[in-house]
Design an enzyme around this catalytic site. Structure first.
Site, PDB file in Angstrom:
ATOM      1  N   VAL A   1       1.418   5.509  -2.604  1.00 25.78           N
ATOM      2  CA  VAL A   1       2.269   5.795  -1.454  1.00 25.78           C
ATOM      3  C   VAL A   1       1.660   5.202  -0.175  1.00 25.78           C
ATOM      4  CG1 VAL A   1       3.349   7.856  -2.396  1.00 25.78           C
ATOM      5  CG2 VAL A   1       1.233   8.078  -1.104  1.00 25.78           C
TER       6      VAL A   1
ATOM      7  N   PRO B   1       1.339   3.053   2.972  1.00 24.66           N
ATOM      8  CA  PRO B   1       0.249   3.461   3.861  1.00 24.66           C
ATOM      9  C   PRO B   1       0.386   4.876   4.432  1.00 24.66           C
ATOM     10  CG  PRO B   1       1.850   2.217   5.111  1.00 24.66           C
ATOM     11  CD  PRO B   1       2.406   2.331   3.724  1.00 24.66           C
ATOM     12  N   ASP B   2       1.140   5.768   3.772  1.00 28.60           N
ATOM     13  CA  ASP B   2       1.430   7.073   4.378  1.00 28.60           C
ATOM     14  C   ASP B   2       0.181   7.824   4.808  1.00 28.60           C
ATOM     15  OD1 ASP B   2       4.565   8.194   3.464  1.00 28.60           O
ATOM     16  OD2 ASP B   2       3.795   6.300   2.722  1.00 28.60           O
ATOM     17  N   HIS B   3      -0.780   7.986   3.893  1.00 30.34           N
ATOM     18  CA  HIS B   3      -1.947   8.809   4.212  1.00 30.34           C
ATOM     19  C   HIS B   3      -2.755   8.209   5.360  1.00 30.34           C
ATOM     20  CE1 HIS B   3      -1.004  10.112   0.074  1.00 30.34           C
ATOM     21  NE2 HIS B   3      -1.523  11.264   0.442  1.00 30.34           N
TER      22      HIS B   3
ATOM     23  N   ALA C   1      -1.049   8.246   8.722  1.00 31.75           N
ATOM     24  CA  ALA C   1      -1.160   9.585   9.313  1.00 31.75           C
ATOM     25  C   ALA C   1      -2.502   9.753  10.004  1.00 31.75           C
ATOM     26  CB  ALA C   1      -0.975  10.648   8.231  1.00 31.75           C
TER      27      ALA C   1
END
Length: 807
Positions: A557, A559-561, A564
């Site tokens: 997933v 670049p979500d992490h 954030a």
């Protein structure tokens, strides 16, 4: 404009790993001085090198000053000690013990300057059995579990693109540095921080035991022996002028696709509203979609998909990314001087503050460029504006964060603040539930909720109603931060823009994030990580060479992490500025910009040498032998990286072939790259007789970077992670068993590890927040509940019972 970290002084002793930390702090306004030894840092020679300029070095050291300090000289060490007493933060990436042996380790400097924040960034941390191991980005991919989920089933695992590791580690270092600095402002005491790149990747890149994307609900096996069959998660289809990727996650998205296909009878069954059913039927469904898409262009498909509510995105090459109008208009890419006489199209930076993008202002310094320049005057924050607390407290206690975020990005962003003491109120509307709450196979609670929403409170509120919006405005008056990651313009459409909220509370910090940002022709595109990766060139590099349709990034997933984390750093910088000036800020981070910055070296190289950058597969274009190699056993692999000629000599000794070090065809790096097949064969022959762990132990003992490919369950028993207590367990009343979870990423000398208060059910604290924060009466609360504006959980007592109980 005055940048958020103006007045914060940073000494940057990093060399390679962690350099992006100082760059981001400098972007945010910190006065960052890069300290190098005579001759300059090794990273000045890091590939790719174009026209004598190391592209990674140029990007990760822009906006810094540069001085030379010889730490092998007594006068140089004295100068470092003096600089430390005049600085706020020191970041270093020397091997464990290197600085201590010279009398300038973090312990010694902290004793000399008790208010100094010292951050050590090393491959494996200051303790543990791997402490002295050597590592490259490829080695860290292998050990972190990322490699085990990348590649086609039945084939060798595939290394993701280079650059993502260093930037991930750099962002965790920047968050840790600012968190410790914020604690310093409130306590008057500095902090020693031990950051392991290994743990940053395990817990922060795309954690196997952490918040997961919506597609996780469709997986039948979390821990496959081979690579997961991820091609169905976010499938890719050829079209008239290239390839597109689609995301079919929500029921409404599938219904749009079903109509687009002409409502085929074989897919009319309501069971196909679910992700698992569609995944299972991919062999039948995908040919229908492929036939539909074949004659249409990418732009046509994106537009048609948007009209039908179906997320579609083009898969762009690096060359196409560089000429994409959106990135030019948004300012994400710009033509910039990265060195004397060298201009390139460059990713400008991660964040915009009050409408201004913070990016490259000055090129990376030459060696010793600022040796004779006077140091900037150290500023002392007016700490009376910060509530003072005792060392050992949670740094963010007393802050209130209103969290409107959704899915992985939203959960991870606000969790950083909840874990370190802020009162995070997750505001959610039962009419538009957070996709993260989509549980797997009918479970009472999604594991991602337990991971991503720990330590928070939940307020069920219909923001789209006038009374709900007014109640939210009342909460803003009592808050410090508002976080949102809706489509651009959503907050403004509800009367909750930054300007409107700042009129109520001038101290408020509002962070808005989206897939592609608020400016440019793509500003209203449906945004999902897989589409962001495809649009930014990440997907085009995350595949085996010669196969444009089999992208191997489907199980991540990214670049979500990390996006954030990028945003959390910007919010924390704004909070530091708020304490100094009393003014809030409007922040914006686009996930696409995060991907572009982290792929910067490849994009800039392609800008300077068009057509030279393509998917490398597992071959490092700048080193040999280097890559993924089979070991003894079924589907057992390790990564070996021979960085230079010294590594090659050590490798030859380790495998008992010392004579190979002087063979002309292998003696130099350039010769080994030309004869890659031969040197790979030599190493493969030796590795096939050993298990990955045995091979890595022998190579690391000789000083050769190597790492075994760990699968996710193996992370829980890895001896190094166990020795550093990297995992703990989180419990929830709605889960049948405890979940492994990150205990922390960085180790702080006095900041405690995050607590593990279980994640709330939707609306769990609705009454509590209204009564305690807004001093509302029970009758007022009951009226809002009766109208569906305030939404307590389904287990809330009936209105009459609740009122009687409250009396």
């Amino acid at each position: 404009m005055t940048l958020p970290l103006t007045g914060v002084r940073v000494l940057d002793l990093t060399d390679g790993l962690g350099e992006s930390c100082g760059r981001y702090l400098a972007d945010l306004g910190a006065h960052v001085t890069k300290v190098e030894g005579p001759g300059g840092a090794r990273s000045r020679r890091a590939e790719p090198v174009v026209d004598g300029v190391s592209i990674p070095f140029a990007l990760r050291n822009a906006n810094k000053r540069g001085i030379v300090v010889d730490l092998d000289d007594a006068a140089g060490r004295d100068r470092l000690r003096q600089l430390a007493t005049e600085s706020d933060i020191l970041i270093e990436s020397h091997a464990p013990g290197h600085l201590t042996e010279r009398g300038v380790g973090t312990t010694e400097l902290s004793a000399l300057a008790p208010a100094l924040v010292c951050v050590s960034v090393t491959p494996f941390g200051q303790t543990g059995p791997y402490r002295d191991w050597a590592a490259t980005e490829q080695v860290l991919y292998a050990l972190s579990g990322v490699l085990s989920r990348s590649g086609a089933p039945g084939a060798e695992p595939l290394l993701p693109p280079i650059g993502l590791v260093e930037e991930t580690v750099g962002m965790h270092a920047a968050w840790s540095a600012l968190l410790a600095y914020y604690d310093r402002i409130r306590t008057g005491r500095g902090q020693v921080v031990d950051l392991s790149a290994f743990e940053a990747l395990v817990h922060g890149f795309d954690p196997g035991f952490g918040t997961q994307g919506s597609a996780a609900a469709g997986r039948s096996d979390d821990f496959p022996r081979g690579r997961p069959d991820a091609s169905n998660f976010y499938p890719v289809f050829p079209c008239a002028d290239g390839h597109v990727r689609i995301c079919l996650l929500a029921k409404r998205q599938w219904r749009g696709m079903f109509t687009w296909l002409g409502e085929p009878e074989e897919f009319a069954d309501p069971k196909y509203d679910t992700i698992p059913a569609r995944f299972a039927a991919a062999d039948t469904l995908h040919p229908l979609i492929e036939a539909l898409f074949a004659t249409r262009t990418r732009d046509q498909l994106v537009a048609d998909g948007a009209a039908r509510g179906v997320p579609v995105g083009g898969v762009l090459s690096l060359g196409e990314v560089l000429t994409t109008k959106h990135f030019e208009v948004s300012g994400a890419l710009a033509d910039v001087a990265i060195a004397d006489g060298v201009h390139a199209r460059v990713p400008t930076g991660y964040v915009s503050v009050d409408g201004a993008r913070l990016g490259i202002r000055t090129p990376a310094p030459a060696v010793g460029e600022h040796d004779s320049s006077p140091e900037a005057t150290q500023e002392t924050h007016t700490i009376e504006t910060f509530e003072q607390v005792q060392p050992g407290s949670r740094p963010l206690e007393g802050l209130r964060v209103l969290d409107l975020g959704v899915i992985v990005f939203g959960a991870e962003l606000s969790r950083q603040f909840a874990d370190y003491g802020a009162d995070v109120v997750k505001v959610e509307n039962a009419k538009f539930p957070d996709g993260l709450r989509q549980s797997k196979r009918g479970a009472a609670l999604a594991a991602s909720v337990a991971w991503g929403h720990r330590n928070k409170r939940s307020l069920g509120l219909d923001l789209r109603s006038p009374e709900g919006a007014e109640l939210f405005r009342r909460l803003v008056v009592e808050a410090d931060v508002v976080l949102a990651n809706f489509k651009p313009g959503t907050l403004a459409s509800m009367g909750l823009s930054y300007d409107e909220l700042a009129a109520l509370n001038p101290r408020i910090i509002v962070s808005e994030s989206s897939a592609f940002g608020s400016a440019g022709p793509w500003n209203n595109r449906l945004g999902y990580g897989p589409l962001v990766r495809a649009a930014c060139g990440v997907s085009a590099l995350w595949r085996h060479p010669g196969n444009e349709e089999l992208l191997c990034d489907g199980s991540t997933v990214y670049p979500d992490h990390i996006a954030a984390h990028v945003t959390a750093i910007a919010v924390l910088a704004a909070l530091i500025q708020l304490g100094r000036t009393g003014r809030g800020a409007a922040l914006e981070v686009a996930q696409a910009d995060t991907a572009l910055v982290q792929l910067g070296a490849q994009l800039v190289t392609e800008s300077l040498r068009p057509g030279t950058v393509s998917a490398p597969g597992n071959s490092d274009p700048f080193a040999a032998p280097s890559g993924v190699f089979a070991c003894a056993g079924d589907d057992e692999w390790c990564v070996v990286s021979v960085r230079d000629d010294d590594d090659w000599a050590r490798l030859c000794a380790a495998i008992g072939r010392t004579e190979l070090a002087d063979v002309p065809a292998f003696r130099t790096r350039a010769e080994r790259i030309r004869n890659r097949v031969d040197v790979d064969d030599i190493l493969e022959e030796w590795l096939r007789t050993r298990s990955p762990a045995q091979a890595v132990a022998e190579l690391q003992s000789a000083g050769v970077p190597a790492g075994m490919m760990l699968r996710l369950p193996e992370l829980l028993t890895d001896p190094h992670l166990a020795a550093r207590a990297a995992y703990t367990a989180t419990h929830h009343d709605l889960l049948p068993k405890a979940l492994p979870t990150a205990a922390r990423v960085a180790r702080f000398s006095t900041i405690p590890d995050p607590p593990l208060r279980q994640a709330p059910v939707a609306g769990q604290h609705s009454r509590e927040i209204c009564e305690d924060v807004l001093n509302m009466t029970t009758a007022e609360v009951d009226r809002l509940v009766a109208g569906g504006i305030l939404q307590p959980p389904v287990t809330d007592p009936p209105l009459g019972v609740a009122a009687a109980t409250s009396r």
